[in-house]
Structure formats: C-alpha cells, structure tokens
Design a protein around this motif. Sequence first.
Motif, PDB file in Angstrom:
ATOM      1  N   ALA A  30      46.596  17.784 -17.839  1.00 19.86           N
ATOM      2  CA  ALA A  30      46.063  17.140 -19.200  1.00 19.86           C
ATOM      3  C   ALA A  30      46.374  15.544 -18.939  1.00 19.86           C
ATOM      4  CB  ALA A  30      46.918  17.630 -20.313  1.00 19.86           C
ATOM      5  N   GLU A  31      47.199  15.163 -18.605  1.00 24.52           N
ATOM      6  CA  GLU A  31      47.515  13.766 -18.239  1.00 24.52           C
ATOM      7  C   GLU A  31      46.413  13.307 -17.136  1.00 24.52           C
ATOM      8  OE1 GLU A  31      51.586  13.287 -17.041  1.00 24.52           O
ATOM      9  OE2 GLU A  31      52.438  13.690 -18.980  1.00 24.52           O
ATOM     10  N   GLU A  34      43.500  14.437 -16.445  1.00 27.40           N
ATOM     11  CA  GLU A  34      42.133  14.499 -17.152  1.00 27.40           C
ATOM     12  C   GLU A  34      42.123  13.193 -17.976  1.00 27.40           C
ATOM     13  OE1 GLU A  34      41.977  18.098 -19.073  1.00 27.40           O
ATOM     14  OE2 GLU A  34      41.106  19.054 -17.384  1.00 27.40           O
ATOM     15  N   GLU A  35      43.156  12.903 -18.741  1.00 26.64           N
ATOM     16  CA  GLU A  35      42.950  11.780 -19.765  1.00 26.64           C
ATOM     17  C   GLU A  35      42.746  10.224 -18.790  1.00 26.64           C
ATOM     18  OE1 GLU A  35      45.647   9.409 -22.971  1.00 26.64           O
ATOM     19  OE2 GLU A  35      46.327  11.434 -22.528  1.00 26.64           O
ATOM     20  N   LYS A  36      43.629  10.243 -17.569  1.00 23.41           N
ATOM     21  CA  LYS A  36      43.592   9.019 -16.855  1.00 23.41           C
ATOM     22  C   LYS A  36      42.193   8.977 -16.336  1.00 23.41           C
ATOM     23  CE  LYS A  36      48.607   8.829 -15.812  1.00 23.41           C
ATOM     24  NZ  LYS A  36      49.660   9.030 -14.577  1.00 23.41           N
ATOM     25  N   ALA A  80      39.435  10.098 -17.375  1.00 22.54           N
ATOM     26  CA  ALA A  80      38.242   9.649 -18.286  1.00 22.54           C
ATOM     27  C   ALA A  80      38.565   8.014 -18.451  1.00 22.54           C
ATOM     28  CB  ALA A  80      38.531  10.376 -19.653  1.00 22.54           C
ATOM     29  N   GLN A  81      39.955   7.573 -18.723  1.00 22.43           N
ATOM     30  CA  GLN A  81      40.023   6.092 -18.631  1.00 22.43           C
ATOM     31  C   GLN A  81      39.460   5.454 -17.409  1.00 22.43           C
ATOM     32  OE1 GLN A  81      44.076   5.742 -19.507  1.00 22.43           O
ATOM     33  NE2 GLN A  81      44.018   6.567 -21.284  1.00 22.43           N
ATOM     34  N   GLU A 120      39.814   0.910 -19.108  1.00 21.75           N
ATOM     35  CA  GLU A 120      41.077   1.056 -19.785  1.00 21.75           C
ATOM     36  C   GLU A 120      41.060  -0.054 -20.827  1.00 21.75           C
ATOM     37  OE1 GLU A 120      45.975   1.686 -18.987  1.00 21.75           O
ATOM     38  OE2 GLU A 120      44.190   1.235 -17.506  1.00 21.75           O
TER      39      GLU A 120
END
Length: 310
Positions: free
Chosen positions: A81-82, A84-86, A88-89, A94
């Motif tokens: 999950a972390e 995937e978030e990074k 996307a950023q 960012e």
Amino acid sequence: WEEVKKVRATQGFSSTRVEVKFREKKTNKQQDLEDREAELQAELAEMKKRHQASFDATQAKYIKDKATLEEKVSVLERKIAELEEKEAQAKLGEPVDDDDEDDEEEEEELDEDEAYSSYSPAKKHGKALKPSDGKLALQLALQKEAEKETLQKTEELLKRLKGKEPKMSDNPFDERAAREEIVERQTRLKRPPGDPIYIPVVRDDKGRSDTDAQLSKAEKRRRDKVRGLELVLRVSVNGRLLRKADGRVLEVELQARAGAEFSFKAKETIQLAPTSGLPEIEIHVCEGGIMRGELASVFVPTGEEGLSER
C-alpha cells in the motif's frame, strides 16, 4: 575362562566353597492378577499423557507458525500500500512547501517557468507540485510487483498450513492397541500369575571338595614338589632390586602355613622409607636353593596416601 576351568579340574579344584541355591516362595494368583492390572492401568495413563503432550507440542508449533505467516502477510500488505501511494505521487508530482521549492531551484539551477506550472491547485494554498518522475515510478512499480509476488507465496503457505491444522480426532489415542502392547510385554517378560518366585541364597560355608583320592598321579607329584619347594620374595623399586648393606640382593623367606596348602607367610617385614612421588614397587616370587628362578611377579598399587601409612 575355559583354560582356568581346565587347570582347576586338572589340579583337583573343580568346585568352589561358594554355593548358590534358590528358595521357592509361593505366590497368590489372584493378587498377581490384580497387581498386573494395576501396573497396566498406570502404564496406560502414562501413555495417554505422552500422547497428549505430543499433540500439545504439535498444536503449539502450528499456532506459532500460523501467527508468523499472518504477521508477514500483514507487513507485506502495508508495504505494498505504501509503495502504491509513492508510485502515484511519483507519477502525478509530490506537493512541497514554497521554501523547499526555492532551495531546489537554486541547487538545480532550473527556471521557475520550466520547473513548475503556473496553473496548479496546490499553488493557491502556498504549495507547488514537483514534475512527475518516471524513473522513480518505474522502480517503485518493480518493487511493488516483487512484494506482491512474495505476498502471494506467503498467502499460499498460510493456506496450506491452515489445511494441516492438527486435530486430536485425526490421531486419537488407541487405548486398545496400547493395552495389547502392554499385555504382550508383560507376558513375555514377567512370570505367569501364580507361579512361585525363586530367591537366590548364597552360602560360603561349604567344605573343600578336593581329596588326595581324587587327584591324578601327575597332580600328586606336583603337590609334593610344591610342599618341598623353598620360596623367597624379592622386592624391586622403580626397576631396581633392594639390596642388603653388603650388596647382596635382599630376599625374604616364605614359610608354609601349618595345615594349609599353597599358603605362605613371610618371616620378616620390609619397611620402605618415604620418598617424593609414587614409586613403582614390584614383588618377585622366586625359588629358593640353587635354582633361584622367578616364578611370578606382581606390582603393588600405590595411592595418594604416604608410604608410611601402608
């Protein structure tokens, strides 16, 4: 042992003073049966305890392994999950503070018009967006896929482990087979119920069995020769024979004991002066008279105590 028995038979000492007999003790068959059943029940209880302890150990290992895999799955899911978030950023850009933006402009010597878009929602709130980083996004995507593969394998291991959950019903204690095993062993190793017990009784008061009438002529001649034999003792310390003051070898005459054959006593006593260390003392039994041949020798054990105590 066979040679010793042969010599004893030849010399007329084929029996010994020690005698072993067995005294019969009667038993109660009903009491024996009750004792056997009590032993059987006690052993059955012990076997049940061992079976339960084995199951408990297996179950404890299963619970521990399951908890370990579940924790690993949880950690991998959070990590994915972390990532995937990074990712996307990295694709979208960012958000950063305006101060950080100015610092990065000075270090990278980039124009504000080239680095940032004037049309940005974050700009209205005092923040700007970095441009997307395709290389970083690709690295994060590869790392995410590797973690997903590890997660999949871990979930498969967890699924297989759950399918092997130990249950007492899968391996119950077979009391019938255990009882048969105990009964078979009792039958093989123990006396039948009601049979007498034989208690050994040792006696050491039996008279000597050898008589001149039982001896062969060769043995009689040998005994006559021994009776007339003169025996002397010589003593050596550390390989050197003890000598008298005049230099002759010290010899102690042996005298036959009255009424006893092959039993002698020394006519004098030799006392050795204490020395440092433990000396090697050897006694030599020799013929007296002209022959002076050595018949036997034996080492005298020396312990930690001083020689004066011997």
